[in-house]
Scaffold this active site. Sequence first.
Site: not given
Ligand code: IPE
Ligand code: IPE
Ligand code: MG
Length: 250
Positions: A25, A29, A42, A73-74, A195, A197, A208
């Site tokens: 994650d 950001r 990405h 994520n959709w 979390r 997620s 752990e």
């Molecule tokens: C969790 O990240 C899913 C992946 C890394 C693929 P998200 O960015 O989607 O999680 P939330 O929405 O902050 O919980």
């Molecule tokens: C994780 O990074 C990648 C996916 C969920 C696909 P994010 O895209 O969730 O990045 P943040 O959390 O918005 O920074």
């Molecule tokens: Mg994220």
Amino acid sequence: MKYTSSTTEVPDAPAVPRHVAIIMDGNGRWATKRFLPRVAGHVKGVEAVRTVVEACARRGVEYLTLFAFSSENWRRPEEEVSLLMRLFVTALDREVSKLHANNIRLKVVGDLSRFDDKLQSMIASAERKTANNTRMTVTVCANYGGRWDIMQAVGKMVAAHPGAGDFTEEQLAPHLAMAYAPEPDLFIRTGGEQRISNFLLWQLAYTELFFTDTYWPDFSIESLDEAIASYQHRERRFGRTGAQLAEKTS
Ligand code: IPE
Ligand code: IPE
Ligand code: MG
């Protein structure tokens, strides 16, 4: 295959976790902080995947599981979703031969039916090509959700035991999407959120947990070693007392 659950048996804790599961994650950001489009995060994140796969293989990790795209994520803007799909295709295209050359098996788990035909067939052929590799198994969780996994396993379990009313954990576990792997020893989430997620809900029962503020594109070999070092200092009791564990190992 014998089903060993964290809730019934205490496996001997190896110095290196056998199974590492990661929520990658913080890509968005990471990019925003640099005034770049989220996409750039990405793209950079794929590089971090490469680094971590290689480092885990060198350290003797047997299973590495990466959360790449959740069922939720959709909900992201269509443009970001389609870019993530394209990145997935490119990464498969570029990386599979390298994984194969390094004796690494690739698995992709999740509800793959929602992906387009081209991606589905690329996934199938990558899995077929690397199926007999033995050094490490890399699982990419794509359109994966822990609740989806439990529900699809329940459906299969019920179908496998027609007429049965009571079920056991041992009857459910073989139908989970990652039944081929032991439960994760070490879970890592980058990006600062603490979390799950909807990642591996069933399988993380006694894993752990390690959370770091580092954004995924910045996650390095040193970051991985820091997580493993933290794991090595944990006492995995699985409900027992510390004294019982001392007895077991003396
Ligand atoms: C969790 O990240 C899913 C992946 C890394 C693929 P998200 O960015 O989607 O999680 P939330 O929405 O902050 O919980
Ligand atoms: C994780 O990074 C990648 C996916 C969920 C696909 P994010 O895209 O969730 O990045 P943040 O959390 O918005 O920074
Ligand atoms: Mg994220």
